[in-house]
Design a protein around this motif. Structure first.
Motif, PDB file in Angstrom:
ATOM      1  N   GLU A  27     -74.140  66.282  60.684  1.00 27.34           N
ATOM      2  CA  GLU A  27     -73.481  65.699  61.855  1.00 27.34           C
ATOM      3  C   GLU A  27     -73.070  66.775  62.855  1.00 27.34           C
ATOM      4  N   ILE A  28     -72.550  67.883  62.359  1.00 28.19           N
ATOM      5  CA  ILE A  28     -72.135  68.976  63.239  1.00 28.19           C
ATOM      6  C   ILE A  28     -73.341  69.595  63.936  1.00 28.19           C
ATOM      7  N   MET A  29     -74.425  69.825  63.190  1.00 26.38           N
ATOM      8  CA  MET A  29     -75.630  70.398  63.789  1.00 26.38           C
ATOM      9  C   MET A  29     -76.232  69.467  64.837  1.00 26.38           C
ATOM     10  N   SER A  30     -76.235  68.192  64.553  1.00 24.05           N
ATOM     11  CA  SER A  30     -76.762  67.214  65.504  1.00 24.05           C
ATOM     12  C   SER A  30     -75.913  67.169  66.770  1.00 24.05           C
ATOM     13  N   LEU A  31     -74.612  67.196  66.605  1.00 21.40           N
ATOM     14  CA  LEU A  31     -73.715  67.188  67.755  1.00 21.40           C
ATOM     15  C   LEU A  31     -73.866  68.451  68.597  1.00 21.40           C
ATOM     16  N   LEU A  32     -73.958  69.598  67.958  1.00 21.42           N
ATOM     17  CA  LEU A  32     -74.126  70.852  68.700  1.00 21.42           C
ATOM     18  C   LEU A  32     -75.450  70.890  69.453  1.00 21.42           C
ATOM     19  N   ALA A  33     -76.517  70.449  68.804  1.00 26.45           N
ATOM     20  CA  ALA A  33     -77.827  70.443  69.470  1.00 26.45           C
ATOM     21  C   ALA A  33     -77.826  69.479  70.650  1.00 26.45           C
ATOM     22  N   SER A  34     -77.205  68.335  70.492  1.00 26.06           N
ATOM     23  CA  SER A  34     -77.130  67.371  71.594  1.00 26.06           C
ATOM     24  C   SER A  34     -76.287  67.903  72.738  1.00 26.06           C
ATOM     25  N   LEU A  35     -75.202  68.578  72.413  1.00 26.95           N
ATOM     26  CA  LEU A  35     -74.349  69.164  73.441  1.00 26.95           C
ATOM     27  C   LEU A  35     -75.085  70.263  74.201  1.00 26.95           C
ATOM     28  N   ILE A  36     -75.800  71.104  73.499  1.00 28.12           N
ATOM     29  CA  ILE A  36     -76.577  72.162  74.145  1.00 28.12           C
ATOM     30  C   ILE A  36     -77.640  71.554  75.057  1.00 28.12           C
ATOM     31  N   ALA A  37     -78.322  70.529  74.577  1.00 28.62           N
ATOM     32  CA  ALA A  37     -79.356  69.877  75.380  1.00 28.62           C
ATOM     33  C   ALA A  37     -78.752  69.238  76.632  1.00 28.62           C
ATOM     34  N   PHE A  38     -77.579  68.635  76.502  1.00 29.56           N
ATOM     35  CA  PHE A  38     -76.939  68.006  77.658  1.00 29.56           C
ATOM     36  C   PHE A  38     -76.514  69.042  78.691  1.00 29.56           C
ATOM     37  N   VAL A  39     -75.943  70.141  78.251  1.00 32.09           N
ATOM     38  CA  VAL A  39     -75.531  71.207  79.178  1.00 32.09           C
ATOM     39  C   VAL A  39     -76.753  71.792  79.883  1.00 32.09           C
ATOM     40  N   GLU A  40     -77.812  72.024  79.133  1.00 36.60           N
ATOM     41  CA  GLU A  40     -79.022  72.567  79.738  1.00 36.60           C
ATOM     42  C   GLU A  40     -79.656  71.585  80.711  1.00 36.60           C
ATOM     43  N   SER A  41     -79.581  70.293  80.423  1.00 32.74           N
ATOM     44  CA  SER A  41     -80.131  69.309  81.358  1.00 32.74           C
ATOM     45  C   SER A  41     -79.307  69.249  82.641  1.00 32.74           C
ATOM     46  N   ILE A  42     -78.005  69.470  82.541  1.00 32.17           N
ATOM     47  CA  ILE A  42     -77.172  69.551  83.747  1.00 32.17           C
ATOM     48  C   ILE A  42     -77.585  70.765  84.578  1.00 32.17           C
ATOM     49  N   ILE A  43     -77.844  71.885  83.920  1.00 31.14           N
ATOM     50  CA  ILE A  43     -78.286  73.085  84.635  1.00 31.14           C
ATOM     51  C   ILE A  43     -79.623  72.839  85.328  1.00 31.14           C
ATOM     52  N   ILE A  44     -80.549  72.171  84.635  1.00 30.55           N
ATOM     53  CA  ILE A  44     -81.846  71.853  85.237  1.00 30.55           C
ATOM     54  C   ILE A  44     -81.659  70.934  86.441  1.00 30.55           C
ATOM     55  N   ALA A  45     -80.814  69.918  86.307  1.00 31.27           N
ATOM     56  CA  ALA A  45     -80.590  68.987  87.415  1.00 31.27           C
ATOM     57  C   ALA A  45     -79.967  69.709  88.617  1.00 31.27           C
ATOM     58  N   LEU A  46     -79.064  70.634  88.375  1.00 31.76           N
ATOM     59  CA  LEU A  46     -78.475  71.397  89.475  1.00 31.76           C
ATOM     60  C   LEU A  46     -79.513  72.267  90.171  1.00 31.76           C
ATOM     61  N   ARG A  47     -80.402  72.869  89.391  1.00 32.56           N
ATOM     62  CA  ARG A  47     -81.465  73.679  89.992  1.00 32.56           C
ATOM     63  C   ARG A  47     -82.401  72.828  90.843  1.00 32.56           C
ATOM     64  N   VAL A  48     -82.698  71.619  90.365  1.00 31.31           N
ATOM     65  CA  VAL A  48     -83.588  70.736  91.113  1.00 31.31           C
ATOM     66  C   VAL A  48     -82.922  70.284  92.403  1.00 31.31           C
ATOM     67  N   THR A  49     -81.627  69.965  92.353  1.00 32.83           N
ATOM     68  CA  THR A  49     -80.951  69.512  93.573  1.00 32.83           C
ATOM     69  C   THR A  49     -80.793  70.637  94.593  1.00 32.83           C
ATOM     70  N   ARG A  50     -80.673  71.851  94.132  1.00 26.65           N
ATOM     71  CA  ARG A  50     -80.502  72.979  95.057  1.00 26.65           C
ATOM     72  C   ARG A  50     -81.812  73.466  95.653  1.00 26.65           C
ATOM     73  N   GLY A  51     -82.871  73.505  94.834  1.00 24.91           N
ATOM     74  CA  GLY A  51     -84.086  74.163  95.312  1.00 24.91           C
ATOM     75  C   GLY A  51     -85.364  73.375  95.172  1.00 24.91           C
ATOM     76  N   GLY A  52     -85.311  72.110  94.926  1.00 20.81           N
ATOM     77  CA  GLY A  52     -86.536  71.328  94.771  1.00 20.81           C
ATOM     78  C   GLY A  52     -87.072  71.397  93.359  1.00 20.81           C
ATOM     79  N   PRO A  53     -88.339  71.102  93.190  1.00 23.64           N
ATOM     80  CA  PRO A  53     -88.924  71.075  91.837  1.00 23.64           C
ATOM     81  C   PRO A  53     -88.745  72.403  91.098  1.00 23.64           C
TER      82      PRO A  53
END
Length: 79
Positions: A27-53
């Motif tokens: 459960e802890i490993m699953s939660l950590l992996a999901s949290l990391i994926a969510f944070v990284e997806s936020i970073i990707i979305a911010l990059r897309v909104t700032r500079g396009g694809p």
């Protein structure tokens, strides 16, 4: 780099679940992996909104709709 971190986090959590046999560790490993994926997806979305694809490598590319899809999938995975 963010896409690779998402893949590594998920594979690392799966590998840890194979090694450890306790449900609490799973459960802890699953939660950590999901949290990391969510944070990284936020970073990707911010990059897309700032500079396009966003295309960190030749074969991977994320546009606006891809960023939305990644955010929705990782949010559902986190919940």
């Amino acid at each position: 780099m963010e896409l690779i971190i998402i893949f590594i986090a998920m594979l690392g959590a799966a590998f840890c679940c194979l090694i450890f046999r306790r449900r609490g560790v799973w459960e802890i490993m699953s939660l950590l992996a999901s949290l990391i994926a969510f944070v990284e997806s936020i970073i990707i979305a911010l990059r897309v909104t700032r500079g396009g694809p966003y295309s960190p490598q030749q074969f991977f590319s994320v546009d606006a709709i891809g960023a939305i899809v990644i955010l929705i999938i990782t949010l559902v995975g986190l919940l």
